[in-house]
Design a protein around this motif. Structure first.
Motif, mmCIF file in Angstrom:
data_model
loop_
_atom_site.group_PDB
_atom_site.id
_atom_site.type_symbol
_atom_site.label_atom_id
_atom_site.label_comp_id
_atom_site.label_asym_id
_atom_site.label_seq_id
_atom_site.Cartn_x
_atom_site.Cartn_y
_atom_site.Cartn_z
ATOM 1 N N PHE A 24 0.358 -13.264 -23.231
ATOM 2 C CA PHE A 24 -0.257 -14.298 -22.388
ATOM 3 C C PHE A 24 -1.766 -14.399 -22.596
ATOM 4 C CE2 PHE A 24 3.753 -13.212 -20.310
ATOM 5 C CZ PHE A 24 4.342 -14.465 -20.313
ATOM 6 N N TRP A 25 -2.357 -13.401 -23.234
ATOM 7 C CA TRP A 25 -3.770 -13.518 -23.615
ATOM 8 C C TRP A 25 -3.889 -14.508 -24.774
ATOM 9 C CZ3 TRP A 25 -8.401 -12.898 -21.857
ATOM 10 C CH2 TRP A 25 -9.491 -12.846 -22.731
ATOM 11 N N PHE A 26 -3.006 -14.362 -25.769
ATOM 12 C CA PHE A 26 -3.060 -15.241 -26.943
ATOM 13 C C PHE A 26 -2.121 -16.444 -26.849
ATOM 14 C CE2 PHE A 26 -4.561 -11.294 -29.235
ATOM 15 C CZ PHE A 26 -5.835 -11.769 -29.444
ATOM 16 N N GLY A 27 -1.192 -16.426 -25.888
ATOM 17 C CA GLY A 27 -0.252 -17.536 -25.797
ATOM 18 C C GLY A 27 0.711 -17.585 -26.970
ATOM 19 N N ILE A 28 1.090 -16.405 -27.467
ATOM 20 C CA ILE A 28 2.019 -16.336 -28.586
ATOM 21 C C ILE A 28 2.854 -15.065 -28.446
ATOM 22 C CG2 ILE A 28 0.298 -15.195 -30.069
ATOM 23 C CD1 ILE A 28 2.821 -17.685 -31.405
ATOM 24 N N ASP A 29 4.162 -15.208 -28.612
ATOM 25 C CA ASP A 29 5.036 -14.034 -28.622
ATOM 26 C C ASP A 29 5.215 -13.611 -30.075
ATOM 27 O OD1 ASP A 29 6.985 -12.116 -28.521
ATOM 28 O OD2 ASP A 29 8.352 -13.252 -27.245
ATOM 29 N N GLU A 46 -9.011 -23.606 -19.592
ATOM 30 C CA GLU A 46 -8.126 -23.463 -20.759
ATOM 31 C C GLU A 46 -8.909 -23.679 -22.053
ATOM 32 O OE1 GLU A 46 -5.049 -22.590 -21.097
ATOM 33 O OE2 GLU A 46 -4.194 -22.667 -19.076
ATOM 34 N N ASP A 47 -9.792 -24.668 -22.054
ATOM 35 C CA ASP A 47 -10.573 -24.944 -23.263
ATOM 36 C C ASP A 47 -11.512 -23.787 -23.588
ATOM 37 O OD1 ASP A 47 -9.341 -27.368 -23.611
ATOM 38 O OD2 ASP A 47 -10.995 -28.561 -22.770
ATOM 39 N N MET A 48 -12.126 -23.226 -22.567
ATOM 40 C CA MET A 48 -13.009 -22.083 -22.802
ATOM 41 C C MET A 48 -12.220 -20.893 -23.342
ATOM 42 S SD MET A 48 -15.267 -22.421 -19.297
ATOM 43 C CE MET A 48 -16.215 -20.917 -19.518
ATOM 44 N N HIS A 49 -11.049 -20.678 -22.775
ATOM 45 C CA HIS A 49 -10.207 -19.566 -23.230
ATOM 46 C C HIS A 49 -9.766 -19.785 -24.673
ATOM 47 C CE1 HIS A 49 -7.612 -16.087 -22.722
ATOM 48 N NE2 HIS A 49 -6.640 -16.769 -23.298
ATOM 49 N N SER A 50 -9.391 -21.009 -25.000
ATOM 50 C CA SER A 50 -8.962 -21.310 -26.369
ATOM 51 C C SER A 50 -10.062 -21.008 -27.375
ATOM 52 C CB SER A 50 -8.545 -22.784 -26.484
ATOM 53 O OG SER A 50 -7.396 -23.035 -25.716
ATOM 54 N N ALA A 51 -11.305 -21.301 -27.002
ATOM 55 C CA ALA A 51 -12.429 -21.013 -27.899
ATOM 56 C C ALA A 51 -12.640 -19.501 -28.048
ATOM 57 C CB ALA A 51 -13.696 -21.677 -27.376
#
Length: 230
Positions: A24-29, A46-51
């Motif tokens: 859930f930190w990277f949004g990828i299993d 969400e945008d800040m986290h994505s960056a």
């Protein structure tokens, strides 16, 4: 298999706290390659986290043992998997010293508090004994690595093994962020530290060699084989 590069990584097992955090930190299993919703830090959109996670997300949560490589001409995935399996059978699990959140040259990572000779030896065998499957680095790749500034030993590693930070220059870490400016890095560290602290109370044990693959479509690396040690 439809993968353009492979790597041998440490990957925590499903349902371990570190694995669940990473999903859930990277949004990828990494087990399936499935995209998941991310869990931004307090005060971050969400945008800040994505960056913040843009660079390391492509590799999913992992600790590098043998860095990403293209299969050498004349080799194939099945033979690589068999070689990784044969190597894993000769290795024993390694318990890491407690992990902590560290600033590594501008990015945040989880690092062991103490170096491990057993882990260094294990990673070294992954680098050297699987190297027949690695296509040599191109001149462009070599120059790109050199642009970061390398020691003579790191440059020698780059030419021989395709990556500077192996063998004597190996430092195990689990990258969590892109390289950040000082103020942003301090803010992220302050809010991320309490989130990871409960995770790090559990022992971190390297129990498998995880063969990761980078799909041809450029989506994040995922685990294509998890091979228990011993």
């Amino acid at each position: 298999m439809g993968f353009k590069r492979y790597a041998v990584y440490f990957g925590p097992r499903p349902n371990e706290p570190l694995h669940d955090f990473g999903k859930f930190w990277f949004g990828i299993d990494p087990e399936t390659g499935a995209s998941l919703p991310t869990s931004p830090l307090p005060g971050h959109s969400e945008d800040m986290h994505s960056a913040i996670i843009k660079a390391p997300r492509h590799y999913a949560l992992h600790g590098t043992l043998k860095p990403p490589f293209v299969l050498a001409d004349g080799t194939e995935y099945d033979a690589l998997k068999e070689a990784v399996s044969d190597l894993a059978a000769t290795l024993s699990p390694v318990t890491l010293s407690p992990l902590y959140l560290k600033d590594l040259n501008g990015f945040l990572a989880l690092c062991p508090t103490e170096p491990s000779a057993s882990l260094r030896a294990l990673a070294g065998r992954c680098v050297t004994e699987l190297d027949a499957f690695r296509r040599p680095a191109s001149e462009g790749e070599i120059e790109k690595r050199r642009a970061a500034g390398l020691t003579p030993n790191q440059d020698s590693n780059l030419l021989r093994w395709g990556y500077p930070y192996v063998l004597d220059d190996f430092r195990f870490h689990i990258t969590l962020t892109s390289r950040l400016q000082d103020k942003e890095r301090q803010t992220v560290a302050a809010t991320l530290s309490p989130r990871v602290s409960p995770i790090l109370t559990a022992p971190t044990v390297l129990q498998d060699l995880c063969l990761y693959g980078e799909p041809e479509d450029g989506s994040p690396f995922r685990i294509v084989a998890r091979i228990p040690l011993g």
